[in-house]
Enzyme design. Structure first.
Site, PDB file in Angstrom:
ATOM      1  CG  PHE A  89     -17.057  -3.792  -0.593  1.00  0.00           C
ATOM      2  CD1 PHE A  89     -16.397  -3.692  -1.750  1.00  0.00           C
ATOM      3  CD2 PHE A  89     -16.696  -2.901   0.452  1.00  0.00           C
ATOM      4  CE1 PHE A  89     -15.431  -2.524  -1.827  1.00  0.00           C
ATOM      5  CE2 PHE A  89     -15.645  -1.895   0.338  1.00  0.00           C
ATOM      6  CZ  PHE A  89     -14.878  -1.786  -0.792  1.00  0.00           C
ATOM      7  CG  ASP A  90     -22.547  -7.964  -4.882  1.00  0.00           C
ATOM      8  OD1 ASP A  90     -23.301  -8.688  -4.174  1.00  0.00           O
ATOM      9  OD2 ASP A  90     -21.923  -8.592  -5.722  1.00  0.00           O
ATOM     10  CG  LEU A  91     -19.439 -12.212  -1.064  1.00  0.00           C
ATOM     11  CD1 LEU A  91     -18.210 -12.004  -0.428  1.00  0.00           C
ATOM     12  CD2 LEU A  91     -20.114 -13.413   0.059  1.00  0.00           C
TER      13      LEU A  91
END
Length: 221
Positions: A15-17
């Site tokens: 996951f990107d943040l």
């Protein structure tokens, strides 16, 4: 990865943040503004500053400042403010907690892969209710050795000892999609963050989630 997950063929989720799990626009844009003000450089519009959320800081600062030494000064000033207070200036997108609960319950292994400084990303995750769901946080290094998403994904694969085909990148900007595709990795673009549907489609997004509630269904498809 657990034996059950391997047998089920479930990918490890990267996951990107920023723009995917949290709306971090306030902390990021205020810290960029602070850095430029300290260097006595004009601050771009809010719209321009928001477009900086996702790419590596050095990538955005260089065309504006035109000098690598000033870029490094700007990055240091940005991190000075962000590490002090900017990291607290964010909010979790509605539905993200439930989305991650569902992924965890389904047995997915999860990590955060972000262009944000790794120490700051770890601080943020440590204060979020779902932070413990992520086995690792892979972020950029202060010295710039790791800064672009394609390299961060490579580092995540190295740490987990996985092949790209065993993983899935989930993010809101073209860098997430392009970084995944450069590794031959599957991807899902999310539309509640900072990137547009057009940006994600042009980058090669394989699937799109309009809201966090849609993601579990896309994972199971």
């Amino acid at each position: 990865m657990s034996e059950a997950s391997i047998q089920a063929g479930k990918p490890t989720l990267f996951f990107d943040l920023d723009g995917t799990l949290i709306d971090s626009s306030v902390g990021i844009t205020r810290s960029i503004s602070y850095a430029l003000e300290q260097l006595r450089h004009p601050v771009p519009s809010e719209q321009v500053l928001r477009s900086w959320i996702g790419p590596a800081l050095r990538t955005s600062f260089l065309p504006l400042l035109g000098d690598e030494q000033r870029v490094e000064q700007a990055v240091a000033l940005y991190l000075e403010r962000y590490s002090r207070e900017g990291w607290t200036e964010h909010q979790v997108y509605d539905g993200v907690g439930d989305m991650l609960d569902a992924a965890r319950a389904a047995g997915y292994r999860m990590a955060v892969v972000t262009a944000k400084n790794e120490n700051n990303a770890r601080k943020i995750l440590a204060h979020l209710p779902f932070g413990g769901y992520f086995e690792d946080v892979i972020g950029s290094t202060v010295d710039g050795r790791l800064t672009h998403k394609v390299d961060l994904i490579a580092e995540a694969l190295r740490r987990f000892g996985l092949q790209a085909a065993q993983c899935l990148m989930i993010g809101d900007r073209r860098m997430d999609i392009e970084g995944a595709l450069q590794h031959g990795m599957g991807n899902i673009g999310v539309l509640w963050g900072f990137g547009s549907e057009q940006e994600l489609r042009e980058a090669g997004a394989q699937r799109l989630a309009a809201a966090p509630t849609q993601l579990p269904g896309l994972l199971a498809a």
